[in-house]
Motif scaffolding. Structure first.
Motif, PDB file in Angstrom:
ATOM      1  N   GLY A 178     -11.890   0.541  -7.936  1.00 22.61           N
ATOM      2  CA  GLY A 178     -10.615  -0.155  -7.929  1.00 22.61           C
ATOM      3  C   GLY A 178      -9.693   0.285  -9.044  1.00 22.61           C
ATOM      4  O   GLY A 178      -9.352  -0.514  -9.918  1.00 22.61           O
ATOM      5  N   HIS A 205      -3.844  -0.348  -1.841  1.00 22.09           N
ATOM      6  CA  HIS A 205      -3.162  -1.247  -2.781  1.00 22.09           C
ATOM      7  C   HIS A 205      -2.704  -0.419  -3.975  1.00 22.09           C
ATOM      8  O   HIS A 205      -3.464  -0.227  -4.928  1.00 22.09           O
ATOM      9  CB  HIS A 205      -4.085  -2.375  -3.234  1.00 22.09           C
ATOM     10  N   ARG A 260     -11.437  -6.836  -1.481  1.00 21.99           N
ATOM     11  CA  ARG A 260     -10.339  -6.322  -2.296  1.00 21.99           C
ATOM     12  C   ARG A 260      -9.855  -4.950  -1.849  1.00 21.99           C
ATOM     13  O   ARG A 260      -8.771  -4.517  -2.256  1.00 21.99           O
ATOM     14  CB  ARG A 260     -10.774  -6.223  -3.768  1.00 21.99           C
ATOM     15  N   GLN A 261     -10.657  -4.241  -1.064  1.00 20.68           N
ATOM     16  CA  GLN A 261     -10.327  -2.854  -0.733  1.00 20.68           C
ATOM     17  C   GLN A 261     -10.277  -2.632   0.781  1.00 20.68           C
ATOM     18  O   GLN A 261     -10.678  -1.605   1.290  1.00 20.68           O
ATOM     19  CB  GLN A 261     -11.353  -1.910  -1.379  1.00 20.68           C
ATOM     20  N   GLU A 262      -9.743  -3.640   1.475  1.00 16.77           N
ATOM     21  CA  GLU A 262      -9.646  -3.567   2.932  1.00 16.77           C
ATOM     22  C   GLU A 262      -8.504  -2.674   3.390  1.00 16.77           C
ATOM     23  O   GLU A 262      -8.420  -2.297   4.566  1.00 16.77           O
ATOM     24  CB  GLU A 262      -9.467  -4.978   3.492  1.00 16.77           C
ATOM     25  N   GLY A 281       0.794  -1.217   0.000  1.00 18.25           N
ATOM     26  CA  GLY A 281       0.000   0.000   0.000  1.00 18.25           C
ATOM     27  C   GLY A 281       0.826   1.266   0.000  1.00 18.25           C
ATOM     28  O   GLY A 281       0.426   2.281   0.558  1.00 18.25           O
ATOM     29  N   GLY A 294      -7.093  -0.019  -3.619  1.00 14.33           N
ATOM     30  CA  GLY A 294      -7.713  -0.240  -2.315  1.00 14.33           C
ATOM     31  C   GLY A 294      -8.485   0.940  -1.784  1.00 14.33           C
ATOM     32  O   GLY A 294      -9.453   0.768  -1.028  1.00 14.33           O
ATOM     33  N   THR A 295      -8.105   2.149  -2.151  1.00 13.93           N
ATOM     34  CA  THR A 295      -8.744   3.350  -1.597  1.00 13.93           C
ATOM     35  C   THR A 295      -9.604   4.082  -2.609  1.00 13.93           C
ATOM     36  O   THR A 295     -10.180   5.127  -2.281  1.00 13.93           O
ATOM     37  CB  THR A 295      -7.688   4.325  -1.054  1.00 13.93           C
ATOM     38  N   SER A 321      -9.361   2.739   2.891  1.00 11.06           N
ATOM     39  CA  SER A 321      -9.990   1.535   2.361  1.00 11.06           C
ATOM     40  C   SER A 321     -11.222   1.978   1.586  1.00 11.06           C
ATOM     41  O   SER A 321     -11.496   3.174   1.469  1.00 11.06           O
ATOM     42  CB  SER A 321     -10.376   0.578   3.496  1.00 11.06           C
TER      43      SER A 321
END
Length: 379
Positions: free
Chosen positions: A227, A178, A173-175, A143, A197-198, A167
């Protein structure tokens, strides 16, 4: 240093060829060999970074192992003169993954120059500054992104690591952040970092005259759950397209001096499409008149866009990618062919491209290759 391309034909580490040129293509195509670096996921020490050569009217497709005994070199690029190659190891160790670079020493073989930690797990993208004196790595699971200076002798020196936070709505996938791509603008004054991710594209100022050359200018928000994966500048630098992996959308922005203004949002797939979506790559044609994007998931397609008489993009073709999981693709420098790399079906297939209409036509050219992940054109 001499260029890689003229010497690699003689390298005998490992080679395979496949595909016979159709008679009509042989008669209409001039004698030319196109060369690509191929990044891959590895299953044994014999896999790694490949040279892929494509000659439409000679041997077809041929691969040679350039770098072996390396872990998951999923991204690979070269400098403008092709005498230095940069790759990474998409792994997660104590200090993240690794980046490394190699020189070509005159006989086609690559000699290691340096290796550095990325300070973030699973690096998945590399970008050279336009002056080729800095390298940026985007770390997916880490990240964050890390920048290195490149000395006169080619040694990578860590300069700065920038952490992302946040997040988004897709909890699987977006915890966490990334970072999936890092792209310089044409002038090398700004860097775009797409964070899957964000749901953000962060715009960083780039100033090589400061100890920490990257500083945040602004954050461009995507739609929740988009994403953002890859960004690409138009050849004239006046437009940016951001590909949304999780929704299969393309965001089109006008661009000037680090400022992005949304002008259009496009669908890769038809409205009635049902199934998993996994948009992967977006590229312009060399003349900037057409945009190509790949979709994995249950689609396994390539989509083609061009502008209509009103100046708006419209989709003009959707075609099977010719394999399973088109993780990446690239066009030849003259725009006559498109090569599609398939991670799951372990192959690269070739499409002939009409340079006037932008439309793709399948060919018989195909070669097996273990988990091809990225294609970088050398000529």
């Amino acid at each position: 240093m001499k260029k890689i391309v003229p010497f690699l034909f003689a390298v005998g580490l490992f080679a395979q060829s496949c595909g016979n040129p159709p008679q009509e293509m042989t008669q209409s195509t001039e004698q030319k060999t196109y060369s690509f670096l191929v990044g891959s996921y590895t299953e044994n020490p014999s896999h790694g970074v490949y040279l892929l050569e494509f000659s439409p009217n000679s041997f077809g497709l041929k691969t040679t192992v350039l770098i072996d005994s390396i872990q998951n070199p999923s991204f690979v690029i070269a400098n403008k003169t092709n005498d230095m190659v940069f790759t990474l190891e998409e792994i997660a160790i104590e200090n993240g993954g690794r980046v490394m670079n190699y020189s070509q020493n005159g006989d086609g073989r690559l000699t290691p120059i340096s290796k550095a930690n990325t300070f973030g797990g699973a690096p998945c993208y590399l970008a050279l500054s336009p002056n080729e004196d800095y390298l940026v790595a985007g770390n997916y699971s880490g990240g964050n992104l890390t920048i290195y200076s490149i000395t006169d002798t080619g040694v990578l020196q860590h300069v700065q690591t920038l952490e992302h936070e946040g997040s988004s709505v897709n909890t699987s996938r977006q915890e966490a952040p990334h970072v999936h791509s890092t792209v310089f603008d044409r002038e090398g004054k700004y860097l775009l970092a797409a964070d899957l991710g964000t749901d953000e594209v962060r715009v960083y100022r780039f100033d090589r005259d400061t100890p920490e050359p990257l500083s945040l200018k602004e954050i461009i928000k995507m739609e929740p759950g988009d994403g953002p994966r890859h960004s690409v500048f138009s050849p004239n630098g006046e437009e940016v397209i951001v590909l949304q992996e999780l929704t299969g959308k393309l965001n089109v922005y006008s661009y000037s001096a680090g400022t992005l203004d949304l002008t259009q949002r496009l669908d890769l797939l038809d409205e009635d499409f049902e199934g998993a979506i996994g948009a992967a790559e977006v590229r312009y044609s060399p003349d900037g008149k057409f945009v190509y994007a790949s979709n994995r998931g249950d689609a396994n397609t390539l989509s083609v866009f061009t502008k209509n008489e009103t100046g708006q993009y419209q989709r003009i073709q959707q075609i099977s990618s010719g394999g399973i999981m088109p993780r990446n693709f690239n066009l030849t420098s003259d725009g006559k062919y498109l090569l599609s790399a398939h991670q799951a079906s372990n192959d690269v297939v070739v499409f002939e491209r009409n340079v006037e209409t932008g439309l793709l036509e399948p060919t018989t050219f195909k070669i097996e290759l273990n988990s091809p992940i990225y294609l970088f054109g050398l000529n």
